[in-house]
Design an enzyme around this catalytic site. Structure first.
Site, PDB file in Angstrom:
ATOM      1  N   GLU A  26     -15.415  22.611 -52.249  1.00  0.00           N
ATOM      2  CA  GLU A  26     -16.442  22.380 -51.227  1.00  0.00           C
ATOM      3  C   GLU A  26     -16.194  23.208 -49.971  1.00  0.00           C
ATOM      4  O   GLU A  26     -15.053  23.470 -49.611  1.00  0.00           O
ATOM      5  CB  GLU A  26     -16.402  20.905 -50.798  1.00  0.00           C
ATOM      6  CG  GLU A  26     -16.755  19.959 -51.893  1.00  0.00           C
ATOM      7  CD  GLU A  26     -16.461  18.514 -51.505  1.00  0.00           C
ATOM      8  OE1 GLU A  26     -16.331  18.214 -50.304  1.00  0.00           O
ATOM      9  OE2 GLU A  26     -16.353  17.700 -52.429  1.00  0.00           O
TER      10      GLU A  26
ATOM     11  N   CYS B 286     -15.891  25.027 -42.697  1.00  0.00           N
ATOM     12  CA  CYS B 286     -14.683  24.340 -43.164  1.00  0.00           C
ATOM     13  C   CYS B 286     -14.499  24.703 -44.636  1.00  0.00           C
ATOM     14  O   CYS B 286     -15.404  24.476 -45.437  1.00  0.00           O
ATOM     15  CB  CYS B 286     -14.886  22.835 -42.996  1.00  0.00           C
ATOM     16  SG  CYS B 286     -13.568  21.852 -43.706  1.00  0.00           S
TER      17      CYS B 286
ATOM     18  N   CYS C 262      -5.693  18.435 -54.723  1.00  0.00           N
ATOM     19  CA  CYS C 262      -4.558  18.380 -53.800  1.00  0.00           C
ATOM     20  C   CYS C 262      -3.505  17.462 -54.393  1.00  0.00           C
ATOM     21  O   CYS C 262      -3.834  16.506 -55.095  1.00  0.00           O
ATOM     22  CB  CYS C 262      -5.042  17.827 -52.453  1.00  0.00           C
ATOM     23  SG  CYS C 262      -3.769  17.820 -51.175  1.00  0.00           S
TER      24      CYS C 262
ATOM     25  N   CYS D 241      -2.329  11.694 -49.737  1.00  0.00           N
ATOM     26  CA  CYS D 241      -2.686  10.858 -48.572  1.00  0.00           C
ATOM     27  C   CYS D 241      -3.685   9.811 -49.054  1.00  0.00           C
ATOM     28  O   CYS D 241      -4.696  10.162 -49.680  1.00  0.00           O
ATOM     29  CB  CYS D 241      -3.326  11.690 -47.463  1.00  0.00           C
ATOM     30  SG  CYS D 241      -2.276  13.037 -46.900  1.00  0.00           S
TER      31      CYS D 241
ATOM     32  N   CYS E 278      -7.645   9.820 -48.356  1.00  0.00           N
ATOM     33  CA  CYS E 278      -8.349  11.088 -48.567  1.00  0.00           C
ATOM     34  C   CYS E 278      -8.898  11.197 -49.987  1.00  0.00           C
ATOM     35  O   CYS E 278      -8.165  11.010 -50.959  1.00  0.00           O
ATOM     36  CB  CYS E 278      -7.398  12.249 -48.289  1.00  0.00           C
ATOM     37  SG  CYS E 278      -8.168  13.852 -48.520  1.00  0.00           S
TER      38      CYS E 278
ATOM     39  N   CYS F  99     -14.675  15.329 -46.841  1.00  0.00           N
ATOM     40  CA  CYS F  99     -14.206  16.297 -47.825  1.00  0.00           C
ATOM     41  C   CYS F  99     -13.763  15.649 -49.131  1.00  0.00           C
ATOM     42  O   CYS F  99     -13.205  14.572 -49.160  1.00  0.00           O
ATOM     43  CB  CYS F  99     -13.140  17.198 -47.226  1.00  0.00           C
ATOM     44  SG  CYS F  99     -11.536  16.492 -47.146  1.00  0.00           S
TER      45      CYS F  99
HETATM   46  N1  SAH Z   1      -4.286  19.092 -46.270  1.00  0.00           N
HETATM   47  C1  SAH Z   1      -4.651  19.459 -44.949  1.00  0.00           C
HETATM   48  C2  SAH Z   1      -6.086  19.869 -44.778  1.00  0.00           C
HETATM   49  C3  SAH Z   1      -7.156  19.125 -45.528  1.00  0.00           C
HETATM   50  S1  SAH Z   1      -7.627  17.531 -44.973  1.00  0.00           S
HETATM   51  C4  SAH Z   1      -4.308  18.348 -43.986  1.00  0.00           C
HETATM   52  O1  SAH Z   1      -3.823  17.322 -44.417  1.00  0.00           O
HETATM   53  O2  SAH Z   1      -4.435  18.539 -42.798  1.00  0.00           O
HETATM   54  C5  SAH Z   1      -8.488  17.824 -43.476  1.00  0.00           C
HETATM   55  C6  SAH Z   1      -8.397  16.671 -42.510  1.00  0.00           C
HETATM   56  O3  SAH Z   1      -9.229  15.568 -42.912  1.00  0.00           O
HETATM   57  C7  SAH Z   1      -6.997  16.120 -42.375  1.00  0.00           C
HETATM   58  O4  SAH Z   1      -6.716  15.832 -41.036  1.00  0.00           O
HETATM   59  C8  SAH Z   1      -7.100  14.860 -43.204  1.00  0.00           C
HETATM   60  O5  SAH Z   1      -6.066  14.001 -42.924  1.00  0.00           O
HETATM   61  C9  SAH Z   1      -8.483  14.380 -42.825  1.00  0.00           C
HETATM   62  N2  SAH Z   1      -9.032  13.358 -43.703  1.00  0.00           N
HETATM   63  C10 SAH Z   1      -8.869  13.207 -45.017  1.00  0.00           C
HETATM   64  N3  SAH Z   1      -9.524  12.113 -45.466  1.00  0.00           N
HETATM   65  C11 SAH Z   1     -10.131  11.564 -44.410  1.00  0.00           C
HETATM   66  C12 SAH Z   1     -10.961  10.427 -44.228  1.00  0.00           C
HETATM   67  N4  SAH Z   1     -11.272   9.609 -45.239  1.00  0.00           N
HETATM   68  N5  SAH Z   1     -11.419  10.200 -42.990  1.00  0.00           N
HETATM   69  C13 SAH Z   1     -11.113  11.008 -41.960  1.00  0.00           C
HETATM   70  N6  SAH Z   1     -10.331  12.096 -42.061  1.00  0.00           N
HETATM   71  C14 SAH Z   1      -9.839  12.370 -43.281  1.00  0.00           C
END
Ligand code: SAH
Length: 348
Positions: free
Chosen positions: A93, A106, A113, A117, A120, A334
């Site tokens: 995406e 973005c 991944c 986390c 996410c 995302c």
């Molecule tokens: N792996 C990298 C970049 C991709 S995620 C990272 O961790 O920074 C991009 C951002 O979106 C990160 O800050 C991530 O923690 C956040 N993110 C992921 N899922 C989310 C959610 N459900 N709500 C808000 N932010 C989220």
């Protein structure tokens, strides 16, 4: 024989290849400009190259291109969300957002991944593979071609962990920012990481002009390890030490992302701990009301709780913003479109 991925090659590499073929040096610059400035998708279009060279390129090399599998346009704010199809049928995406200072894209850096986390959506299917430099470039080029808009800044915050695909991401950034390439200054690029500490030191040594963005999301090891498994390997103290060193060495102010999850990391006590971690470090904090991921039952913090959190940070003179929600009607969070396309999770 596998064809050469010529669009992933830095200019010096391309020069070396064409030198081997007995071509004059300036030819590499011509091919490079065709691919990255004029965004040619075939060698045939490269009309200032001799026909024999075009044929040889065609025979031995490929120009990676993506296609738009799905496209959602927000009626609220013009945000466009793309689901791109890669040459092997995988999908990633990109999201194009309109700001008053220009359009920001973005992009994804991996197919899936493996960081895990737990708030996410991108990580729920695991990691399929890394993206190549050419595929990341095409995410940028195709968004521009398809929308007719100019991509004037870029954030590496889509699917994937950029520092887990370090070499390809660095190669991508070099081509993207090169004068004979796309020519986007790295001052307009942000790279977001969940905190792969050794790679942060590697990046520091590159002395790039980009903005490093750290997905912090919790101010102590107990909470952070619960939501972000990477913290078990690289705890908060090690991450913050790397951030301080990064600022010292590069002079670039770091940005910290903090997704506020109701009842998990949004108390005033968390805000105090967060402020203490950042004390004396020139930085910026970006608060994000968490996007609900149904599997986890996580909810956004209430506006009242968010206000209280901000008040604490501001009392400590920490520069704080709350991320504006864009594309709310197309569910721009995302990883969600890719999952929906694979028939999992909520549809958009
Ligand atoms: N792996 C990298 C970049 C991709 S995620 C990272 O961790 O920074 C991009 C951002 O979106 C990160 O800050 C991530 O923690 C956040 N993110 C992921 N899922 C989310 C959610 N459900 N709500 C808000 N932010 C989220």
């Amino acid at each position: 024989m596998e064809k050469i991925d010529i669009k992933s090659m830095a200019l010096p590499e391309l020069e070396a290849l064409l030198k081997e073929w007995g071509e004059p040096r300036f030819r590499a610059g011509q091919v490079y400009t065709w691919m990255h400035q004029k965004q040619a998708l075939s060698f045939e279009e490269m009309t200032n190259l001799p026909k024999a060279l075009r044929e040889k390129l065609e025979e031995q090399c490929r120009i990676t291109r993506l296609s738009v599998r799905r496209k959602l346009v927000s009626q609220l704010d013009g945000t466009i969300k793309y689901l791109y199809e890669l040459p092997d049928g995988e999908t990633v995406e990109s999201v194009l957002m309109q700001y008053h200072h220009g359009d920001s894209l973005c992009i994804s850096t991996q197919v899936g991944c493996r960081m895990g986390c737990n708030f996410c959506a991108s990580t729920l299917l695991g990691l399929a593979r890394n993206l190549t430099p050419a595929e990341m470039l095409e995410e940028v080029y195709l968004a521009g071609r398809d929308s007719g808009r100019k991509v004037s800044s870029l954030v590496l915050m889509g699917i994937g962990e950029p520092l887990d695909n370090y070499d390809n991401v660095l190669a991508f950034l070099r081509i993207l920012s090169s004068e004979q390439g796309f020519g986007l200054s790295l001052r307009h690029v942000s790279l977001s990481t969940c905190g792969l500490v050794p790679r942060i030191y590697d990046l520091m040594r590159e002395k790039l002009q980009l903005t490093l963005s750290i997905s912090l999301h919790a101010p102590d090891n107990e909470t952070r390890s619960r939501t972000m498994p990477v913290n078990r390997k690289y705890p908060v103290e090690e991450l913050m030490a790397a951030c301080r060193k990064y600022f010292e060495e590069t002079g670039r102010r770091i940005s910290f992302e903090y997704a506020l999850i109701q009842g998990v990391n949004d108390t005033e006590e968390c805000a105090e701990k967060h402020a203490a971690l950042l004390a004396g470090l020139p930085c910026h904090v970006n608060l994000i009301p968490v996007n609900n991921v149904t599997e986890r039952g996580y909810q956004k913090s209430s506006p009242r709780q968010i206000k209280k959190f901000i008040a604490v940070l501001e009392r400590h003179h920490i520069n704080t913003t709350v991320r504006r929600e864009l594309g709310a009607d197309i569910n721009a969070a995302c990883g969600q479109l890719r999952r929906a396309d694979k028939g999992e999770g909520a549809t958009c």
